[in-house]
Scaffold this motif. Structure first.
Motif, PDB file in Angstrom:
ATOM      1  N   GLU A 166       0.843  -1.186   0.000  1.00 52.02           N
ATOM      2  CA  GLU A 166       0.000   0.000   0.000  1.00 52.02           C
ATOM      3  C   GLU A 166       0.881   1.240   0.000  1.00 52.02           C
ATOM      4  OE1 GLU A 166      -3.798  -0.565   2.570  1.00 52.02           O
ATOM      5  OE2 GLU A 166      -2.129  -1.369   3.742  1.00 52.02           O
ATOM      6  N   LEU A 167       0.260   2.373  -0.299  1.00 55.09           N
ATOM      7  CA  LEU A 167       0.946   3.652  -0.241  1.00 55.09           C
ATOM      8  C   LEU A 167       0.159   4.571   0.683  1.00 55.09           C
ATOM      9  CD1 LEU A 167       3.287   5.367  -1.514  1.00 55.09           C
ATOM     10  CD2 LEU A 167       1.566   6.220  -3.115  1.00 55.09           C
ATOM     11  N   LEU A 168       0.794   5.025   1.753  1.00 57.63           N
ATOM     12  CA  LEU A 168       0.179   5.959   2.697  1.00 57.63           C
ATOM     13  C   LEU A 168       1.144   7.112   2.923  1.00 57.63           C
ATOM     14  CD1 LEU A 168      -1.336   3.475   5.320  1.00 57.63           C
ATOM     15  CD2 LEU A 168      -2.557   4.713   3.526  1.00 57.63           C
ATOM     16  N   ASP A 169       0.694   8.307   2.610  1.00 54.91           N
ATOM     17  CA  ASP A 169       1.506   9.515   2.771  1.00 54.91           C
ATOM     18  C   ASP A 169       2.849   9.414   2.056  1.00 54.91           C
ATOM     19  OD1 ASP A 169      -0.445  10.818   4.350  1.00 54.91           O
ATOM     20  OD2 ASP A 169       0.222   9.684   6.106  1.00 54.91           O
ATOM     21  N   GLY A 170       2.854   8.796   0.879  1.00 48.89           N
ATOM     22  CA  GLY A 170       4.069   8.695   0.076  1.00 48.89           C
ATOM     23  C   GLY A 170       5.022   7.596   0.497  1.00 48.89           C
ATOM     24  N   SER A 171       4.659   6.823   1.511  1.00 51.19           N
ATOM     25  CA  SER A 171       5.510   5.729   1.990  1.00 51.19           C
ATOM     26  C   SER A 171       4.889   4.385   1.642  1.00 51.19           C
ATOM     27  CB  SER A 171       5.693   5.803   3.505  1.00 51.19           C
ATOM     28  OG  SER A 171       6.371   6.979   3.856  1.00 51.19           O
ATOM     29  N   LEU A 172       5.730   3.456   1.240  1.00 55.59           N
ATOM     30  CA  LEU A 172       5.255   2.103   0.972  1.00 55.59           C
ATOM     31  C   LEU A 172       4.971   1.398   2.292  1.00 55.59           C
ATOM     32  CD1 LEU A 172       7.772   0.949  -1.801  1.00 55.59           C
ATOM     33  CD2 LEU A 172       5.441   1.817  -2.117  1.00 55.59           C
ATOM     34  N   VAL A 173       3.863   0.688   2.353  1.00 57.02           N
ATOM     35  CA  VAL A 173       3.512  -0.108   3.523  1.00 57.02           C
ATOM     36  C   VAL A 173       3.509  -1.560   3.071  1.00 57.02           C
ATOM     37  CG1 VAL A 173       1.778  -0.598   5.286  1.00 57.02           C
ATOM     38  CG2 VAL A 173       2.114   1.758   4.488  1.00 57.02           C
ATOM     39  N   LEU A 174       4.454  -2.318   3.599  1.00 58.18           N
ATOM     40  CA  LEU A 174       4.555  -3.741   3.286  1.00 58.18           C
ATOM     41  C   LEU A 174       3.840  -4.495   4.392  1.00 58.18           C
ATOM     42  CD1 LEU A 174       8.349  -3.774   2.341  1.00 58.18           C
ATOM     43  CD2 LEU A 174       6.392  -3.325   0.861  1.00 58.18           C
ATOM     44  N   VAL A 175       2.903  -5.347   4.023  1.00 59.76           N
ATOM     45  CA  VAL A 175       2.097  -6.025   5.031  1.00 59.76           C
ATOM     46  C   VAL A 175       2.653  -7.402   5.349  1.00 59.76           C
ATOM     47  CG1 VAL A 175       0.018  -4.734   4.450  1.00 59.76           C
ATOM     48  CG2 VAL A 175       0.459  -6.892   3.316  1.00 59.76           C
ATOM     49  N   SER A 176       2.374  -7.846   6.560  1.00 58.06           N
ATOM     50  CA  SER A 176       2.776  -9.181   6.994  1.00 58.06           C
ATOM     51  C   SER A 176       1.877 -10.219   6.339  1.00 58.06           C
ATOM     52  CB  SER A 176       2.630  -9.309   8.512  1.00 58.06           C
ATOM     53  OG  SER A 176       3.382  -8.325   9.149  1.00 58.06           O
ATOM     54  N   PRO A 177       2.326 -11.452   6.254  1.00 53.15           N
ATOM     55  CA  PRO A 177       1.430 -12.495   5.747  1.00 53.15           C
ATOM     56  C   PRO A 177       0.168 -12.536   6.607  1.00 53.15           C
ATOM     57  CG  PRO A 177       3.654 -13.334   5.949  1.00 53.15           C
ATOM     58  CD  PRO A 177       3.637 -11.967   6.604  1.00 53.15           C
ATOM     59  N   GLN A 178      -0.984 -12.709   5.944  1.00 58.27           N
ATOM     60  CA  GLN A 178      -2.232 -12.682   6.696  1.00 58.27           C
ATOM     61  C   GLN A 178      -2.454 -13.964   7.485  1.00 58.27           C
ATOM     62  OE1 GLN A 178      -5.795 -12.195   4.387  1.00 58.27           O
ATOM     63  NE2 GLN A 178      -5.255 -13.780   2.935  1.00 58.27           N
ATOM     64  N   LYS A 179      -3.173 -13.812   8.573  1.00 54.19           N
ATOM     65  CA  LYS A 179      -3.548 -14.941   9.426  1.00 54.19           C
ATOM     66  C   LYS A 179      -4.813 -15.590   8.873  1.00 54.19           C
ATOM     67  CE  LYS A 179      -0.465 -13.832  12.675  1.00 54.19           C
ATOM     68  NZ  LYS A 179       0.396 -12.917  12.009  1.00 54.19           N
ATOM     69  N   TYR A 180      -5.065 -16.832   9.270  1.00 53.49           N
ATOM     70  CA  TYR A 180      -6.220 -17.579   8.781  1.00 53.49           C
ATOM     71  C   TYR A 180      -7.525 -16.846   9.094  1.00 53.49           C
ATOM     72  CZ  TYR A 180      -9.396 -21.432   7.822  1.00 53.49           C
ATOM     73  OH  TYR A 180     -10.408 -22.191   7.316  1.00 53.49           O
ATOM     74  N   TYR A 181      -7.670 -16.318  10.321  1.00 53.96           N
ATOM     75  CA  TYR A 181      -8.892 -15.593  10.676  1.00 53.96           C
ATOM     76  C   TYR A 181      -9.145 -14.439   9.707  1.00 53.96           C
ATOM     77  CZ  TYR A 181     -12.137 -12.356  12.685  1.00 53.96           C
ATOM     78  OH  TYR A 181     -13.195 -11.502  12.826  1.00 53.96           O
ATOM     79  N   HIS A 182      -8.118 -13.680   9.398  1.00 57.57           N
ATOM     80  CA  HIS A 182      -8.234 -12.541   8.493  1.00 57.57           C
ATOM     81  C   HIS A 182      -8.789 -12.996   7.147  1.00 57.57           C
ATOM     82  CE1 HIS A 182      -6.725  -9.111   6.037  1.00 57.57           C
ATOM     83  NE2 HIS A 182      -6.978  -8.426   7.144  1.00 57.57           N
ATOM     84  N   MET A 183      -8.270 -14.085   6.617  1.00 53.79           N
ATOM     85  CA  MET A 183      -8.700 -14.608   5.328  1.00 53.79           C
ATOM     86  C   MET A 183     -10.167 -15.032   5.354  1.00 53.79           C
ATOM     87  SD  MET A 183      -7.489 -18.010   3.276  1.00 53.79           S
ATOM     88  CE  MET A 183      -8.291 -19.025   4.499  1.00 53.79           C
TER      89      MET A 183
END
Length: 192
Positions: A31-48
């Protein structure tokens, strides 16, 4: 020492929304927030499975002029391109053969974030504030209760202040009429 990939070094003014389509080898869901890249962690099963439950319910109820998009970005401005977990968008905004990589805020009716431990601040504060300022009329924040079931916090845009106001908190059943009539059994997550 390992060299840092060139794409990780930001320009002086920050990355732009267009850069997300041009940078090679970006990890999925960057993602891009305020000009900075946001790298996300692998998602958890609940999230999916929480995303799947809501996506399935939204798609089943969607009128023909709406589409449900999972994990795609919305370009909010030059330096902001977040990726809601789910969006309801106007069907007219979906490019021929689905070639979109992003949507514009005026085409988004609902943005949904499923809160993860590593994204609490972004999902509760930063992203909803940006969605509201961009004029997205509806926002849902989804949290996990003690039983592992989703609790959906339903928000609606107050246009004069460009902020969201809470209109409902849904346990066990999500039943709303906006952006269209939706009725989802949240306890069905037990079978996912």
């Amino acid at each position: 020492m390992t060299a840092v990939p060139d794409w990780m070094i930001p320009p002086v003014e920050g990355f732009t929304a267009e850069d997300l389509d041009r940078l090679p080898d970006l990890p999925p869901h960057t993602e891009l927030l305020d000009g900075s890249l946001v790298l996300v962690s692998p998602q958890k099963y609940y999230h999916m499975i929480a995303i799947d439950l809501l996506k399935d319910g939204l798609r089943a109820a969607a009128p023909p002029d709406f589409r449900v998009a999972r994990e795609m970005t919305v370009t909010l401005g030059k330096f902001d391109r977040p990726e809601p977990d789910i969006m309801v968008v106007r069907a007219s905004a979906v490019a021929a053969r689905g070639q979109n990589s992003t949507f514009l805020p005026e085409d988004v009716l609902l943005a949904i974030e499923v809160v993860s431990p590593e994204s609490v601040r972004r999902d509760r504060d930063i992203k909803p504030e940006k969605y509201a300022r961009a004029g997205i009329p509806h926002f849902w924040r989804v949290e996990e209760d003690q039983r592992g079931r989703p609790v959906v916090y339903v928000f609606e845009l107050e246009p004069a202040s460009q902020t969201y106001i809470g209109v409902d908190v849904c346990h066990n059943r999500l039943k709303v009429t906006e952006p269209y009539s939706i009725d989802i059994d949240l306890t069905a997550i037990d079978t996912y």
